[in-house]
Motif scaffolding. Structure first.
Motif, PDB file in Angstrom:
ATOM      1  N   ARG A 142       7.038 106.478  24.748  1.00 23.52           N
ATOM      2  CA  ARG A 142       5.769 105.808  25.015  1.00 23.52           C
ATOM      3  C   ARG A 142       5.938 104.291  24.927  1.00 23.52           C
ATOM      4  NH1 ARG A 142       2.042 108.795  27.250  1.00 23.52           N
ATOM      5  NH2 ARG A 142       0.231 108.138  25.994  1.00 23.52           N
ATOM      6  N   LEU A 143       5.265 103.573  25.820  1.00 20.93           N
ATOM      7  CA  LEU A 143       5.278 102.112  25.802  1.00 20.93           C
ATOM      8  C   LEU A 143       4.287 101.601  24.759  1.00 20.93           C
ATOM      9  CD1 LEU A 143       5.250 101.527  29.684  1.00 20.93           C
ATOM     10  CD2 LEU A 143       7.232 101.565  28.145  1.00 20.93           C
ATOM     11  N   ASN A 144       4.413 100.299  24.414  1.00 15.29           N
ATOM     12  CA  ASN A 144       3.530  99.737  23.378  1.00 15.29           C
ATOM     13  C   ASN A 144       2.056  99.932  23.718  1.00 15.29           C
ATOM     14  OD1 ASN A 144       5.748  98.971  21.968  1.00 15.29           O
ATOM     15  ND2 ASN A 144       5.455  96.762  22.167  1.00 15.29           N
ATOM     16  N   LYS A 145       1.684  99.689  24.992  1.00 15.61           N
ATOM     17  CA  LYS A 145       0.270  99.836  25.375  1.00 15.61           C
ATOM     18  C   LYS A 145      -0.179 101.287  25.224  1.00 15.61           C
ATOM     19  CE  LYS A 145      -3.044  98.871  29.079  1.00 15.61           C
ATOM     20  NZ  LYS A 145      -3.810 100.069  28.734  1.00 15.61           N
ATOM     21  N   GLN A 146       0.699 102.223  25.592  1.00 13.16           N
ATOM     22  CA  GLN A 146       0.355 103.646  25.460  1.00 13.16           C
ATOM     23  C   GLN A 146       0.224 104.042  23.988  1.00 13.16           C
ATOM     24  OE1 GLN A 146       3.796 104.889  27.749  1.00 13.16           O
ATOM     25  NE2 GLN A 146       2.489 105.699  29.392  1.00 13.16           N
ATOM     26  N   ILE A 147       1.110 103.511  23.160  1.00 12.20           N
ATOM     27  CA  ILE A 147       1.041 103.803  21.718  1.00 12.20           C
ATOM     28  C   ILE A 147      -0.263 103.255  21.143  1.00 12.20           C
ATOM     29  CG2 ILE A 147       2.103 103.347  19.462  1.00 12.20           C
ATOM     30  CD1 ILE A 147       4.823 103.249  20.905  1.00 12.20           C
ATOM     31  N   ALA A 148      -0.615 102.053  21.567  1.00 13.16           N
ATOM     32  CA  ALA A 148      -1.872 101.436  21.101  1.00 13.16           C
ATOM     33  C   ALA A 148      -3.066 102.329  21.470  1.00 13.16           C
ATOM     34  CB  ALA A 148      -2.035 100.049  21.710  1.00 13.16           C
ATOM     35  N   ASP A 149      -3.061 102.825  22.720  1.00 14.16           N
ATOM     36  CA  ASP A 149      -4.147 103.716  23.161  1.00 14.16           C
ATOM     37  C   ASP A 149      -4.130 105.029  22.382  1.00 14.16           C
ATOM     38  OD1 ASP A 149      -4.922 101.830  24.991  1.00 14.16           O
ATOM     39  OD2 ASP A 149      -3.898 102.765  26.704  1.00 14.16           O
ATOM     40  N   ASP A 150      -2.941 105.590  22.183  1.00 20.91           N
ATOM     41  CA  ASP A 150      -2.813 106.875  21.476  1.00 20.91           C
ATOM     42  C   ASP A 150      -3.353 106.779  20.054  1.00 20.91           C
ATOM     43  OD1 ASP A 150      -1.631 108.021  23.674  1.00 20.91           O
ATOM     44  OD2 ASP A 150       0.431 107.802  22.932  1.00 20.91           O
ATOM     45  N   LEU A 151      -3.057 105.648  19.386  1.00 21.86           N
ATOM     46  CA  LEU A 151      -3.396 105.511  17.966  1.00 21.86           C
ATOM     47  C   LEU A 151      -4.695 104.733  17.728  1.00 21.86           C
ATOM     48  CD1 LEU A 151       0.161 104.782  16.469  1.00 21.86           C
ATOM     49  CD2 LEU A 151      -1.042 106.978  16.640  1.00 21.86           C
ATOM     50  N   GLY A 152      -5.272 104.195  18.820  1.00 21.71           N
ATOM     51  CA  GLY A 152      -6.522 103.444  18.674  1.00 21.71           C
ATOM     52  C   GLY A 152      -6.339 102.137  17.920  1.00 21.71           C
ATOM     53  N   ILE A 153      -5.212 101.470  18.154  1.00 24.42           N
ATOM     54  CA  ILE A 153      -4.940 100.189  17.502  1.00 24.42           C
ATOM     55  C   ILE A 153      -4.548  99.172  18.568  1.00 24.42           C
ATOM     56  CG2 ILE A 153      -4.262 101.183  15.271  1.00 24.42           C
ATOM     57  CD1 ILE A 153      -1.343 101.000  16.091  1.00 24.42           C
ATOM     58  N   SER A 154      -4.453  97.908  18.172  1.00 20.17           N
ATOM     59  CA  SER A 154      -4.134  96.868  19.148  1.00 20.17           C
ATOM     60  C   SER A 154      -2.636  96.859  19.459  1.00 20.17           C
ATOM     61  CB  SER A 154      -4.548  95.492  18.612  1.00 20.17           C
ATOM     62  OG  SER A 154      -3.692  95.110  17.544  1.00 20.17           O
ATOM     63  N   ILE A 155      -2.310  96.310  20.631  1.00 21.67           N
ATOM     64  CA  ILE A 155      -0.894  96.187  21.014  1.00 21.67           C
ATOM     65  C   ILE A 155      -0.160  95.320  20.001  1.00 21.67           C
ATOM     66  CG2 ILE A 155       0.690  95.266  22.759  1.00 21.67           C
ATOM     67  CD1 ILE A 155      -1.303  96.067  24.900  1.00 21.67           C
ATOM     68  N   LYS A 156      -0.834  94.263  19.513  1.00 22.07           N
ATOM     69  CA  LYS A 156      -0.223  93.382  18.528  1.00 22.07           C
ATOM     70  C   LYS A 156       0.160  94.159  17.267  1.00 22.07           C
ATOM     71  CE  LYS A 156       1.038  89.345  16.984  1.00 22.07           C
ATOM     72  NZ  LYS A 156       2.216  88.678  17.573  1.00 22.07           N
ATOM     73  N   THR A 157      -0.742  95.045  16.831  1.00 25.14           N
ATOM     74  CA  THR A 157      -0.457  95.868  15.642  1.00 25.14           C
ATOM     75  C   THR A 157       0.711  96.810  15.904  1.00 25.14           C
ATOM     76  OG1 THR A 157      -2.784  95.767  14.998  1.00 25.14           O
ATOM     77  CG2 THR A 157      -1.460  97.485  13.976  1.00 25.14           C
ATOM     78  N   VAL A 158       0.772  97.375  17.105  1.00 25.61           N
ATOM     79  CA  VAL A 158       1.906  98.236  17.475  1.00 25.61           C
ATOM     80  C   VAL A 158       3.204  97.444  17.386  1.00 25.61           C
ATOM     81  CG1 VAL A 158       3.017  99.523  19.349  1.00 25.61           C
ATOM     82  CG2 VAL A 158       0.555  99.753  18.977  1.00 25.61           C
ATOM     83  N   GLU A 159       3.187  96.215  17.890  1.00 24.60           N
ATOM     84  CA  GLU A 159       4.387  95.372  17.861  1.00 24.60           C
ATOM     85  C   GLU A 159       4.850  95.100  16.438  1.00 24.60           C
ATOM     86  OE1 GLU A 159       3.129  91.990  20.084  1.00 24.60           O
ATOM     87  OE2 GLU A 159       3.488  92.937  22.044  1.00 24.60           O
ATOM     88  N   VAL A 160       3.882  94.877  15.534  1.00 22.70           N
ATOM     89  CA  VAL A 160       4.220  94.645  14.123  1.00 22.70           C
ATOM     90  C   VAL A 160       4.849  95.907  13.526  1.00 22.70           C
ATOM     91  CG1 VAL A 160       3.268  94.240  11.814  1.00 22.70           C
ATOM     92  CG2 VAL A 160       2.479  92.861  13.756  1.00 22.70           C
ATOM     93  N   HIS A 161       4.211  97.063  13.776  1.00 15.80           N
ATOM     94  CA  HIS A 161       4.749  98.337  13.259  1.00 15.80           C
ATOM     95  C   HIS A 161       6.138  98.609  13.845  1.00 15.80           C
ATOM     96  CE1 HIS A 161       1.366  99.522  10.919  1.00 15.80           C
ATOM     97  NE2 HIS A 161       0.535  99.710  11.934  1.00 15.80           N
ATOM     98  N   ARG A 162       6.269  98.338  15.132  1.00 18.53           N
ATOM     99  CA  ARG A 162       7.539  98.595  15.811  1.00 18.53           C
ATOM    100  C   ARG A 162       8.663  97.752  15.198  1.00 18.53           C
ATOM    101  NH1 ARG A 162       8.086 100.216  21.817  1.00 18.53           N
ATOM    102  NH2 ARG A 162      10.335 100.185  22.136  1.00 18.53           N
ATOM    103  N   ALA A 163       8.365  96.493  14.924  1.00 18.00           N
ATOM    104  CA  ALA A 163       9.365  95.603  14.315  1.00 18.00           C
ATOM    105  C   ALA A 163       9.760  96.105  12.932  1.00 18.00           C
ATOM    106  CB  ALA A 163       8.815  94.182  14.237  1.00 18.00           C
TER     107      ALA A 163
END
Length: 211
Positions: free
Chosen positions: A163-184
């Motif tokens: 899943r891409l960051n935008k898809q993960i954000a949609d899946d989890l109901g969080i912002s793309i920025k938050t996904v990027e922080v979690h991913r890092a």
């Protein structure tokens, strides 16, 4: 032959009721720098066996008391990871073939050539080192996964699923920025420098779980 430091830490376990053959093998292996431990019976080896012993097992098929095959099956039941080479007489070849189908590495017929035996043992030791390293890496990756927070674990699962960051954000109901922080944080905690490395770390935990 000059064994590596890793090989020197391994032990070749010889189990054979023939004292002359045992002594001959011990001399042969020690002359190449390998560490050896010899046992006169399957029962004697079983009494000394521990789950953490390393190296390989050179095992006579036919012995008084517990046979080599019986010992092999017992060790399999105890999840032993030692690669096994069977020594056989001519009439024992069908039994050795049966053991190969159950996971033994190889068998060698008496009388055998010293060079052939050394080659088989070196192959076994290399295999055991490789398997032990794979288990170590799997356990380390599993330890790192267990240090992730529940949210980081969700992000990891979705990353590995492609899943891409935008898809993960949609899946989890969080912002793309938050996904990027979690991913890092996931990449850092998993000790991964790339997406491919991260996926590999997750994949190698499968053997660790199975073991």
């Amino acid at each position: 032959m000059s064994p590596s430091d890793n090989a020197a830490k391994q032990l070749v376990h010889i189990v054979d009721d023939d004292e002359a053959l045992r002594d001959s093998l011990v001399w042969l292996l020690e002359s190449t720098g390998l560490a050896v431990s010899a046992y006169a019976s399957a029962e004697e080896f079983l009494a000394a066996w521990r789950p953490d012993i390393t190296g390989c097992l050179v095992l006579d098929v036919r012995m008084p008391g517990m046979s080599g095959l019986e010992l092999y099956e017992k060790l399999n039941g105890m999840h032993s990871t030692l690669p096994v080479i069977f020594i056989t007489g001519h009439g024992d070849v069908p039994m050795a073939v049966s053991a190969l189908k159950k996971g033994a590495v190889d068998f060698i017929e008496k009388p055998f050539n010293d060079r052939d035996m050394l080659k088989l043992i070196e192959q076994c030791l290399a295999q055991e080192r490789s398997q032990r390293e794979a288990r170590r890496q799997g356990a380390e990756a599993q330890r790192r996964i267990e240090q992730l927070t529940p949210r980081e674990r969700e992000v990891l699962d979705l990353i590995v699923a492609g899943r891409l960051n935008k898809q993960i954000a949609d899946d989890l109901g969080i912002s793309i920025k938050t996904v990027e922080v979690h991913r890092a944080r996931v990449m850092e905690k998993m000790g991964a420098n790339s997406l491919a490395e991260l996926v590999q770390h997750v994949l190698i935990t499968s053997p660790a779980k199975a073991g």
